[in-house]
Design an enzyme around this catalytic site. Structure first.
Site, PDB file in Angstrom:
ATOM      1  N   PHE A   1       1.013  -1.126   0.000  1.00 47.66           N
ATOM      2  CA  PHE A   1      -0.006  -0.015  -0.044  1.00 47.66           C
ATOM      3  C   PHE A   1       0.836   1.292  -0.003  1.00 47.66           C
ATOM      4  CE2 PHE A   1      -2.378  -3.329   2.398  1.00 47.66           C
ATOM      5  CZ  PHE A   1      -3.352  -3.407   1.504  1.00 47.66           C
TER       6      PHE A   1
ATOM      7  N   GLY B   1       6.274  -3.314  10.436  1.00 45.84           N
ATOM      8  CA  GLY B   1       5.257  -3.326   9.573  1.00 45.84           C
ATOM      9  C   GLY B   1       5.761  -3.695   8.085  1.00 45.84           C
TER      10      GLY B   1
ATOM     11  N   SER C   1       8.090  -2.005   1.179  1.00 49.10           N
ATOM     12  CA  SER C   1       8.903  -1.023   1.696  1.00 49.10           C
ATOM     13  C   SER C   1      10.360  -1.524   1.985  1.00 49.10           C
ATOM     14  CB  SER C   1       8.370  -0.304   2.849  1.00 49.10           C
ATOM     15  OG  SER C   1       7.975  -1.388   3.904  1.00 49.10           O
TER      16      SER C   1
ATOM     17  N   ASP D   1       7.723  -7.749  11.590  1.00 48.91           N
ATOM     18  CA  ASP D   1       6.221  -7.976  11.509  1.00 48.91           C
ATOM     19  C   ASP D   1       5.549  -9.393  11.826  1.00 48.91           C
ATOM     20  OD1 ASP D   1       3.460  -8.291  10.103  1.00 48.91           O
ATOM     21  OD2 ASP D   1       4.036  -6.603   8.872  1.00 48.91           O
TER      22      ASP D   1
ATOM     23  N   SER E   1       5.733  -6.636  17.703  1.00 50.23           N
ATOM     24  CA  SER E   1       6.478  -5.110  17.844  1.00 50.23           C
ATOM     25  C   SER E   1       6.838  -4.897  19.279  1.00 50.23           C
ATOM     26  CB  SER E   1       5.852  -4.030  17.202  1.00 50.23           C
ATOM     27  OG  SER E   1       6.660  -2.851  17.590  1.00 50.23           O
TER      28      SER E   1
ATOM     29  N   ASP F   1       5.270   1.552  10.104  1.00 49.13           N
ATOM     30  CA  ASP F   1       4.100   1.337   9.231  1.00 49.13           C
ATOM     31  C   ASP F   1       3.443   0.237   9.832  1.00 49.13           C
ATOM     32  OD1 ASP F   1       2.171   1.747   7.217  1.00 49.13           O
ATOM     33  OD2 ASP F   1       3.545   0.787   5.758  1.00 49.13           O
TER      34      ASP F   1
ATOM     35  N   HIS G   1      -2.188   0.247  13.015  1.00 49.60           N
ATOM     36  CA  HIS G   1      -2.898   1.583  12.989  1.00 49.60           C
ATOM     37  C   HIS G   1      -3.908   1.808  13.734  1.00 49.60           C
ATOM     38  CE1 HIS G   1      -0.565   1.616   9.568  1.00 49.60           C
ATOM     39  NE2 HIS G   1      -1.530   2.056   8.445  1.00 49.60           N
TER      40      HIS G   1
ATOM     41  N   HIS H   1       4.545   6.389   8.379  1.00 49.57           N
ATOM     42  CA  HIS H   1       3.377   6.379   7.374  1.00 49.57           C
ATOM     43  C   HIS H   1       2.159   6.379   7.878  1.00 49.57           C
ATOM     44  CE1 HIS H   1       1.687   4.323   3.853  1.00 49.57           C
ATOM     45  NE2 HIS H   1       2.329   5.214   3.137  1.00 49.57           N
TER      46      HIS H   1
HETATM   47 MG    MG Z   1       1.006   2.212   5.240  1.00 54.55          MG
END
Ligand code: MG
Length: 207
Positions: free
Chosen positions: A16, A42, A48, A67, A120, A137, A140, A165
């Site tokens: 994403f 993440g 990434s 992750d 994490s 990232d 969320h 991010h």
């Molecule tokens: Mg993101």
């Protein structure tokens, strides 16, 4: 800069992270001028990690890519960012690790990108190596974002970089926790200067 083959490989990985933001992330990583490894929280399918891995490789750094590979809340069935291909048929739960490994292998980055598979908060608790570059990232939600701030941000060296991010100051654009629980506390601490903004990506440098 990445060569055209590396760009092609990076762009083919599921994820994403828009291209413009990926390029700013890469440029921030190669601008690092303090010693130490890179770490991202993440990784999902490794998009990434491929960009940051090429940046790390270009000047002899390592990227730790963290992750649990079970997907964030918004990746689960019934949510906007769900991809049914990522369900492990045997267990019935999400597993992005095979996709991540494939991306890192295809990119030729197995010597540079080290996967940390777990939660994490658990890994941060026992992590003592200072970081030159941190990309957050991860989860969320409010609690995961707060935990990533408390667990990882203090581990970045003076002069090091923090990239965040999905920072959405306007709630119409997206979820607020990365903005409220990571970006704002970093700015308010006085320890960080914002050096670049691209889409929902923020690049901060530790003073
Ligand atoms: Mg993101």
């Amino acid at each position: 800069m990445m060569n055209s083959n590396q760009l092609k490989i990076a762009e083919a990985v599921k994820g994403f992270l828009p291209r413009n933001e990926a390029h700013v992330l890469y440029d921030a990583a190669i601008s690092v001028d303090v010693d130490g490894p890179f770490l991202e929280v993440g990784s999902y399918c490794g998009k990434s990690a491929v960009y940051l891995g090429y940046a790390a490789q270009s000047f002899g750094r390592i990227l730790y890519a963290l992750d649990h590979h079970r997907g964030s809340e918004e990746n689960q069935a019934g949510w906007d960012h769900h991809d049914s291909q990522l369900i492990d048929q045997r267990t019935g739960v999400m597993d992005t690790l095979p996709f991540f490994r494939d991306a890192i292998f295809t990119a030729g980055l197995e010597d540079v990108v080290v996967a940390l598979v777990g939660h994490s908060e658990v890994i941060a608790r026992n992590w003592t190596t200072s970081l030159a570059f941190l990309f957050i990232d991860g989860g969320h939600g409010e609690e995961p974002a707060k935990a990533d701030f408390n667990g990882w941000v203090p581990k970045v060296k003076k002069g090091g970089i923090l990239a965040i991010h999905d920072v959405f100051p306007n709630e119409k654009d997206g979820g607020r926790p990365p903005y409220e629980q990571i970006y704002l506390p970093a700015i308010e601490s006085g320890n960080w200067n914002e050096i670049e903004v691209e889409g929902s990506l923020r690049i901060l440098k530790r003073v």
